[in-house]
Scaffold this motif. Structure first.
Motif, PDB file in Angstrom:
ATOM      1  N   ILE A  50       4.537  -3.908  -2.607  1.00  0.00           N
ATOM      2  CA  ILE A  50       5.049  -4.033  -1.234  1.00  0.00           C
ATOM      3  C   ILE A  50       4.188  -3.202  -0.287  1.00  0.00           C
ATOM      4  CG2 ILE A  50       6.942  -3.130   0.203  1.00  0.00           C
ATOM      5  CD1 ILE A  50       7.535  -5.850  -0.651  1.00  0.00           C
ATOM      6  N   LEU A  51       3.798  -2.022  -0.741  1.00  0.00           N
ATOM      7  CA  LEU A  51       2.949  -1.174   0.111  1.00  0.00           C
ATOM      8  C   LEU A  51       1.618  -1.873   0.367  1.00  0.00           C
ATOM      9  CD1 LEU A  51       3.649   2.407  -1.287  1.00  0.00           C
ATOM     10  CD2 LEU A  51       4.961   1.006   0.282  1.00  0.00           C
ATOM     11  N   LYS A  52       1.117  -2.542  -0.663  1.00  0.00           N
ATOM     12  CA  LYS A  52      -0.142  -3.282  -0.501  1.00  0.00           C
ATOM     13  C   LYS A  52       0.024  -4.414   0.529  1.00  0.00           C
ATOM     14  CE  LYS A  52      -2.192  -6.837  -3.145  1.00  0.00           C
ATOM     15  NZ  LYS A  52      -3.336  -7.337  -2.424  1.00  0.00           N
ATOM     16  N   ILE A  53       1.141  -5.136   0.455  1.00  0.00           N
ATOM     17  CA  ILE A  53       1.370  -6.222   1.433  1.00  0.00           C
ATOM     18  C   ILE A  53       1.432  -5.620   2.837  1.00  0.00           C
ATOM     19  CG2 ILE A  53       2.945  -8.039   2.216  1.00  0.00           C
ATOM     20  CD1 ILE A  53       3.971  -8.312  -0.628  1.00  0.00           C
ATOM     21  N   ALA A  54       2.145  -4.500   2.976  1.00  0.00           N
ATOM     22  CA  ALA A  54       2.269  -3.862   4.297  1.00  0.00           C
ATOM     23  C   ALA A  54       0.879  -3.469   4.806  1.00  0.00           C
ATOM     24  CB  ALA A  54       3.189  -2.650   4.208  1.00  0.00           C
ATOM     25  N   LYS A  55       0.104  -2.858   3.935  1.00  0.00           N
ATOM     26  CA  LYS A  55      -1.246  -2.407   4.328  1.00  0.00           C
ATOM     27  C   LYS A  55      -2.116  -3.606   4.713  1.00  0.00           C
ATOM     28  CE  LYS A  55      -4.047  -1.022   0.981  1.00  0.00           C
ATOM     29  NZ  LYS A  55      -5.088  -2.056   1.008  1.00  0.00           N
ATOM     30  N   ASP A  56      -2.115  -4.635   3.856  1.00  0.00           N
ATOM     31  CA  ASP A  56      -2.979  -5.799   4.113  1.00  0.00           C
ATOM     32  C   ASP A  56      -2.569  -6.543   5.383  1.00  0.00           C
ATOM     33  OD1 ASP A  56      -4.242  -5.081   1.836  1.00  0.00           O
ATOM     34  OD2 ASP A  56      -3.492  -6.722   0.586  1.00  0.00           O
ATOM     35  N   ASN A  57      -1.329  -6.343   5.818  1.00  0.00           N
ATOM     36  CA  ASN A  57      -0.872  -7.029   7.029  1.00  0.00           C
ATOM     37  C   ASN A  57      -0.852  -6.099   8.244  1.00  0.00           C
ATOM     38  OD1 ASN A  57       0.079  -9.999   6.435  1.00  0.00           O
ATOM     39  ND2 ASN A  57       0.572  -8.770   4.638  1.00  0.00           N
ATOM     40  N   GLY A  58      -1.597  -5.003   8.137  1.00  0.00           N
ATOM     41  CA  GLY A  58      -1.848  -4.173   9.317  1.00  0.00           C
ATOM     42  C   GLY A  58      -0.826  -3.085   9.601  1.00  0.00           C
ATOM     43  N   CYS A  59       0.133  -2.874   8.694  1.00  0.00           N
ATOM     44  CA  CYS A  59       1.114  -1.811   8.944  1.00  0.00           C
ATOM     45  C   CYS A  59       0.520  -0.446   8.616  1.00  0.00           C
ATOM     46  CB  CYS A  59       2.336  -1.977   8.041  1.00  0.00           C
ATOM     47  SG  CYS A  59       3.305  -3.431   8.369  1.00  0.00           S
ATOM     48  N   TYR A  60       1.058   0.589   9.227  1.00  0.00           N
ATOM     49  CA  TYR A  60       0.866   1.958   8.788  1.00  0.00           C
ATOM     50  C   TYR A  60       1.936   2.218   7.721  1.00  0.00           C
ATOM     51  CZ  TYR A  60      -2.062   3.239  12.884  1.00  0.00           C
ATOM     52  OH  TYR A  60      -3.050   3.352  13.828  1.00  0.00           O
ATOM     53  N   ALA A  61       1.764   3.313   6.968  1.00  0.00           N
ATOM     54  CA  ALA A  61       2.802   3.705   6.001  1.00  0.00           C
ATOM     55  C   ALA A  61       3.610   4.829   6.614  1.00  0.00           C
ATOM     56  CB  ALA A  61       2.168   4.180   4.700  1.00  0.00           C
ATOM     57  N   GLU A  62       4.918   4.643   6.717  1.00  0.00           N
ATOM     58  CA  GLU A  62       5.785   5.723   7.214  1.00  0.00           C
ATOM     59  C   GLU A  62       6.363   6.441   6.001  1.00  0.00           C
ATOM     60  OE1 GLU A  62       9.472   7.733   8.203  1.00  0.00           O
ATOM     61  OE2 GLU A  62       9.575   5.735   7.346  1.00  0.00           O
ATOM     62  N   VAL A  63       5.973   7.693   5.801  1.00  0.00           N
ATOM     63  CA  VAL A  63       6.363   8.420   4.589  1.00  0.00           C
ATOM     64  C   VAL A  63       7.176   9.654   4.959  1.00  0.00           C
ATOM     65  CG1 VAL A  63       4.320   7.598   3.356  1.00  0.00           C
ATOM     66  CG2 VAL A  63       4.236   9.823   4.491  1.00  0.00           C
ATOM     67  N   VAL A  64       8.034  10.107   4.038  1.00  0.00           N
ATOM     68  CA  VAL A  64       8.932  11.226   4.341  1.00  0.00           C
ATOM     69  C   VAL A  64       8.956  12.295   3.251  1.00  0.00           C
ATOM     70  CG1 VAL A  64      10.470  10.011   5.944  1.00  0.00           C
ATOM     71  CG2 VAL A  64      10.876   9.852   3.494  1.00  0.00           C
ATOM     72  N   SER A  65       7.925  12.345   2.438  1.00  0.00           N
ATOM     73  CA  SER A  65       7.844  13.415   1.443  1.00  0.00           C
ATOM     74  C   SER A  65       6.398  13.498   0.990  1.00  0.00           C
ATOM     75  CB  SER A  65       8.729  13.121   0.228  1.00  0.00           C
ATOM     76  OG  SER A  65       8.201  12.041  -0.515  1.00  0.00           O
ATOM     77  N   TYR A  66       6.065  14.630   0.340  1.00  0.00           N
ATOM     78  CA  TYR A  66       4.683  14.726  -0.148  1.00  0.00           C
ATOM     79  C   TYR A  66       4.418  13.711  -1.256  1.00  0.00           C
ATOM     80  CZ  TYR A  66       6.934  17.937  -3.500  1.00  0.00           C
ATOM     81  OH  TYR A  66       7.764  18.511  -4.431  1.00  0.00           O
TER      82      TYR A  66
END
Ligand SMILES: Cc1ncc(COP(=O)(O)O)c(C=O)c1O
Length: 395
Positions: A50-66
């Motif tokens: 899912i992260l790969k799909i988000a990345k390939d479709n131009g999204c940034y990653a919103e993260v909340v922990s190290y």
């Protein structure tokens, strides 16, 4: 629906659906905001594919922990395509993110202190999260009286003022962003309009010169009779003061992107009759599709093996694989078609806050298949077995 060979229980991901949602949300935002960013909320479903799909479709990653920060890097997000929120940052990743121009929103006091470890000879940019009390900002959207939030710095308490002043004293740090995530149960457009009005009054008071506003997540995805991405985006824009309309507008959707893209399939493995009911045991579990145990029903369909339909004289309690009495998914009323061993239940729209909250209880993580545009299935995560469970353990 024709029965296909599957290792149940399993999730099935429809990549086209997720990509479509991202594209539609992006189109809606771009209609109103010349500069906008979709930060996919990693916590909502952190399956690497899912992260790969988000990345390939131009999204940034919103993260909340190290951990999520490192996960996003591992999957291939550039550091300047990460939005770093939440109280569970490590000092090392916090400083690394700021130095590499990630979007970092301050959530905890210790982060204010950590800023002193940044080199003095360069200027760095950060954002600050503002506390949103739903009862105060939009009482019609409250879940219960005093619907407060433990996140962000509160304007009313004076702590936001304190954070701003502490940061403004640091000559090499600029406050360029505001983060104002709050998720009402209603997910109503009205709520976000009110949040924008509330927050911008504060921003304008401080005369901050902002580069971005991160409104957070909490929106509906494509669903009949629910607000559309366009309705949300238009409302965000119209609620913004004209002085702020050329800001980079950021949203952090999770549910709106991934909920509809996942099905979950469970197969009937046993049937018992007593106490005036039929107890249908499946190899799935409510832990996988309703980890908060709050749902009263599901978007679901049945896949029967046999041709002939027999109608049940008893209610059928469809349950899960665990030994928890309450691992019961739903009850089929009297008079509906009888389930038999080998029949399947397909649960739709189960992509949000399911896989990332599944406990390792009795049965480990289920198989995840990817469904391509022709309907072919490929394994993108194998079922976790004892080897994965035991890793890093001493015994
Ligand atoms: C800071 C933040 N951003 C975004 C989200 C995503 O919310 P949703 O999946 O409802 O869109 C959450 C959810 O808790 C959150 O805490």
């Amino acid at each position: 629906m024709e029965k296909i060979k599957l290792h149940t229980p399993c999730f099935i991901l429809d990549e086209q659906d997720v990509a479509h949602n991202i594209c539609e949300f992006k189109t809606a935002l771009s209609t109103y905001f010349a500069k906008n960013i979709i930060g996919y909320s990693v916590k909502t479903n952190s399956l690497p594919y899912i992260l790969k799909i988000a990345k390939d479709n131009g999204c940034y990653a919103e993260v909340v922990s190290y951990h999520e920060y490192q996960l996003a890097l591992k999957v291939g997000f550039q550091k300047d395509h990460i939005i770093y929120n939440g109280p569970m940052k490590s000092k090392e990743t916090f400083l690394d993110a700021i130095k590499h121009r990630a979007i970092v929103n301050i959530e905890a006091w210790r982060e204010v202190d950590w800023l002193d470890d940044l080199p003095n000879d360069q200027e760095y940019e950060i954002g600050v999260r503002i506390n949103i009390n739903t009862s105060l900002v939009s009482p019609e959207d409250e879940d219960h009286p005093e619907d407060d939030s433990r996140f962000g710095f509160s304007f009313e308490s004076g702590e936001l003022d304190k954070v701003f002043n502490l940061i403004l004293k640091k000559k090499n740090i600029k406050i360029v962003g505001i983060h104002s995530h709050r998720e009402p149960k209603t997910r109503s457009v009205r709520f976000y309009e009110r949040v924008i009005c509330y927050v911008q009054d504060i921003i304008l008071k401080y005369n901050l010169s902002l580069k971005y506003w991160d409104l957070g997540g909490g929106f509906f995805g494509c669903m009949p009779n629910k607000p559309t991405y366009d309705e949300y985006s238009k409302a965000f824009f119209n609620a913004l003061d004209t002085k702020l309309r050329d800001i980079t507008f950021i949203v952090e959707p999770g549910n709106a992107i991934v909920a509809s893209g996942f099905d979950y399939v469970a197969e009937v493995i046993d049937i018992k009759n007593h106490d005036g009911k039929t107890y249908v045991c499946t190899d799935g579990t409510r832990n996988d599709i309703d980890p908060f145990f709050r749902k009263s029903d599901y978007f679901k369909e049945f896949c029967y093996q046999g041709e002939t339909s027999v109608f049940s004289q008893l209610p059928q309690v469809v349950s899960g694989l665990t030994c928890l009495e309450y691992d019961r998914m739903f009850t089929i009323p009297v008079g509906e078609r009888k389930l038999n061993i080998g029949d399947r239940v397909i649960f739709h729209r189960v992509g949000a806050y399911t896989m990332s909250l599944t406990p390792l209880f009795i049965h480990y993580f289920p198989t995840v298949y990817l469904k391509d545009s022709k309907g072919h299935l490929f394994v993108i995560r194998e079922e976790w077995c004892e080897d994965e469970f035991i890793q890093k353990s001493k015994y």
